[in-house]
Enzyme design. Structure first.
Site: not given
Length: 340
Positions: A7, A98
Site C-alpha cells: 500500500d 494498493e
C-alpha cells in the site's frame, strides 16, 4: 500461503512531494475545495481527507495546497503495478495504490526479504514509499500493512498470528463498520476471542449471514487467503468532491470534468475501446445522502459532448437545485460491455 498487502503511503500527497522537492517534509494537502489526501505531516496536525479546504486554510495557514493531477496519479499507479507483477503474476488490486500479492513459493522461504526488495524497487523506480504487510490471510496482511505505516514493513508469522488474532478488536476487522460493531458490542462481543465457540447460527440474529460466516472464519483462522485476478473492467467511474453548493454552473462544470476524466480512463484501458450504451450519475448531498440516476444512451459512444449532455439530463432528474441541501460530490459511471 504467503500473502503481501502492499500500500503506497498517502499516495496522492506522496506523488506531489516526489515531483516537487519543496513539498517534502512539510504539511501539505492535495485538495480541490475539500482535502483529497493529506501528507503525513498534515495528518499530524489533525487534517484528514474530506475536510473542507477553507477550514484547513483558516486553521493551519502554513499548510501547502496542491491541486489534483489525475494523470500523474494514474501514471504512478501503473508503474507500481508493473513492479507488483514483476514479483508475482497473482496480484489483486484493492485501489489505485494498493494490492494483495500471493507470493507463495516465490519468496524462497524469506517473505521479509521479498517484501524489502519490493519496497526498494518502488522507492527507486517510482519514487514512492510503500508499506507492506505479510501474512497468511488477507486480513492479517492488511492489518500488518496498516500497522506498518508510514513507510514500514511488518511480517505476521504463525507465532505472532497465534498471539495477535484472538486479541484483535472487532472494530479493527476489515469490513466491520460502525453499525455492525454497535450490534456486536451490544451483544457483548468486543474482540475475536469473544467469538470462540460461536457458529453462524449464533451470530445470524446479530449480523447478516455473510458477516456471520466471515466472523466465524476469522475466529477459526480460516478467513480469505485467495488472491483473485481482476477480469475486464465492467465500468469506469470518475467523481469529485467540493464545498457544498446548489449553484447550477458549479455542479454542471464539475460533472462535465468527471465525464472527460471517465472517457480518458476508458480510452486508457487495454484493447479496443469499449463503448458504453448507458451511464449513471451520482449526487451526494452535504448530509451524506445520495441520489443515483441511470439512463440509456441513444447509441453506444465515447463522444464527450454526447456524454456530457446525457449526464446533464440525469443530473436534472435529481432536482438538486430545489432540494434545499447542498451538493458536495458528483460523479459519473460508464458501464462497459464485455470485450469482443
Amino acid at each position: 500461503m504467503v500473502l503481501l498487502h502492499a500500500d503506497a503511503d498517502a499516495f496522492f500527497a506522496s506523488v506531489e512531494q516526489r515531483d516537487d522537492p519543496s513539498l517534502r517534509g512539510r504539511p501539505m494537502v492535495v485538495a480541490h475545495e475539500v482535502v483529497a489526501c493529506p501528507s503525513y505531516e498534515a495528518r499530524a496536525l489533525g487534517i484528514h481527507a474530506g475536510m473542507p479546504l477553507r477550514q484547513v486554510r483558516r486553521r493551519w495557514p502554513q499548510v501547502l495546497v496542491t491541486g489534483y493531477r489525475s494523470e500523474a496519479y494514474e501514471e504512478a499507479s501503473a508503474r507500481l503495478f508493473e513492479i507488483f507483477r514483476r514479483f508475482t503474476p497473482l496480484v489483486e488490486p484493492g485501489s489505485v495504490e494498493e494490492a494483495f500479492l500471493d507470493v507463495t513459493g516465490r519468496d524462497r522461504g524469506d517473505p521479509r526479504g521479498l517484501a524489502v526488495a519490493l519496497r526498494a524497487a518502488a522507492r527507486a523506480e517510482v519514487g514512492l514509499p510503500v508499506s507492506v504487510g505479510v501474512g497468511r490471510t488477507k486480513l492479517m496482511a492488511k492489518l500488518a500493512s496498516r500497522r506498518a505505516k508510514p513507510d514500514g514493513l511488518i511480517v505476521v508469522d504463525a507465532e505472532l498470528e497465534a498471539r495477535a488474532r484472538p486479541r484483535l478488536r472487532l472494530d479493527e476487522l476489515w469490513g466491520v463498520g460502525p453499525t455492525t460493531y454497535e450490534k456486536l458490542h451490544a451483544a457483548g462481543l468486543f474482540v475475536v476471542s469473544d467469538l470462540h465457540g460461536l457458529d453462524e447460527d449464533d451470530l445470524k440474529p446479530i449480523v447478516t449471514t455473510a458477516m456471520a460466516r466471515r466472523l466465524v472464519s476469522i475466529a477459526r483462522g480460516t478467513d480469505d487467503a485467495t488472491v483473485r485476478l481482476p477480469g475486464p473492467r465492467r465500468s469506469v467511474s470518475a467523481t469529485r468532491s467540493f464545498a457544498a453548493t446548489r449553484t447550477r454552473s458549479k455542479v454542471v462544470a464539475v460533472l462535465d470534468e468527471c465525464v472527460d476524466r471517465a472517457v480518458t480512463r476508458v480510452l486508457g484501458l487495454d484493447g479496443p475501446p469499449r463503448l458504453p450504451n448507458r451511464l449513471e450519475v451520482l449526487v451526494r448531498y452535504d448530509d451524506g445522502a445520495q441520489a443515483l440516476r441511470r439512463g440509456p444512451l441513444e447509441a453506444p459512444t465515447l463522444d464527450p459532448a454526447v456524454l456530457r449532455t446525457a449526464a446533464g439530463h440525469l443530473l436534472e432528474q435529481t432536482a438538486y437545485e430545489d432540494d434545499g441541501r447542498g451538493v458536495s460530490m458528483v460523479g459519473i459511471t460508464l458501464p462497459l460491455p464485455a470485450p469482443a
